[in-house]
Design an enzyme around this catalytic site. Sequence first.
Site, PDB file in Angstrom:
ATOM      1  N   SER A 109      29.999  24.527 -20.717  1.00 51.34           N
ATOM      2  CA  SER A 109      29.605  26.381 -20.610  1.00 51.34           C
ATOM      3  C   SER A 109      28.356  26.426 -20.077  1.00 51.34           C
ATOM      4  CB  SER A 109      30.026  27.280 -21.192  1.00 51.34           C
ATOM      5  OG  SER A 109      30.216  27.144 -22.674  1.00 51.34           O
ATOM      6  N   HIS A 119      27.873  24.144 -25.413  1.00 51.61           N
ATOM      7  CA  HIS A 119      27.333  24.301 -24.426  1.00 51.61           C
ATOM      8  C   HIS A 119      25.731  24.610 -24.053  1.00 51.61           C
ATOM      9  CE1 HIS A 119      26.605  29.470 -23.921  1.00 51.61           C
ATOM     10  NE2 HIS A 119      25.536  29.299 -24.184  1.00 51.61           N
TER      11      HIS A 119
END
Length: 306
Positions: free
Chosen positions: A21, A276
């Site tokens: 992400s 992330h």
Amino acid sequence: MTDLTTPIANGAAGLTRPKISFEFFPPKTEEMDKTLWTSIERLAPLEPNFVSVTYGAGGSTRERTHATISRILKETSLLPAAHLTCVGSARGEIDEIVDRYHEVGVRHIVALRGDPPGGIGTPYYTHADGYQSSPELIAGIKKRHPDIEVSVSAYPEKHPESLDFKADVDILKAKVDAGATRAITQVFFDNDLYFRYLDRVRARGIDIPIVPGIMPMHNFKQARGFVTRAGTTVPQWLAEKFDGLDDDAETRKLVAATVAAGQVQKLAKRGVDTFHFYTMNRADLVFAISHLLGIRPTKPVKKAAA
Ligand code: FAD
């Protein structure tokens, strides 16, 4: 670490590929806006799980965060996650923001308490009519809109305001009990800190994914000050890698990508399969690091400018 996520098949190489992400911040100027959208265009074909957009301290970017999230929803097939802090705001204001997000189709919020109103290091106090803590905020969001997924923060080195690791993990537990289903960590550079933290969290009965937050430090001097204030230890070995490169942005970029790629590859070797990335709105380093993780674009992407 198989409990972090389930690997998915990579169409290109037929191997399992990590999930990723990306985090962006809302742009202030037209030029920054262009940079952000060029980056989004370049990173979108890597098919991240979601992309998140930060919320300026005390709500200072409320409208810009909303505008960026809305545009992502309108113009891309990416799943946006809106960061939201409750510090300094009345409950009603926060509820309104959440409702507005829900109305335009947002189904993922990164729910945070936020830094003290006077800045990091000053005493924390809440708004008299506001949500008093992040667990309260999470419960408020879930009560209004049970279909909104809530992610939260986690601190491998503990939050600077936490008395000790026990208090820190207690807060995470309260956030999970209130409805959070994913935690994203503060930046860290020593992977052992992450694994030790993971042991503490699992021992406390918390079983949600604890996704490592990775920051390629292309602007080392500036980022060092920022992450240190937020409680991240910057090891001497890392500082030495950037030694003498203050005026050499190109080499700094290569060094930053190499260091971050090394970190994620070592995490991946130990079973971590979800990452992330704090992109700082730049695509190049994160694209290269994702490539080294075996992630390939699903359709042709524009060649990066030389
Ligand atoms: P929490 O996890 O709720 O609490 C942090 C610490 O505060 C606790 O460990 C504890 O020591 C203390 N504390 C809180 N409540 C209590 C209580 N009831 N009793 C005792 N102690 C308590 N900031 C922004 O402004 N905008 C953003 O978009 C943003 N995004 C972030 C994304 C990630 C992934 C991370 C890791 C941080 C982000 N931050 C952001 C920074 C964050 O707002 C600060 O670190 C802030 O100081 C803490 O917010 P939190 O939700 O992490 O706090």
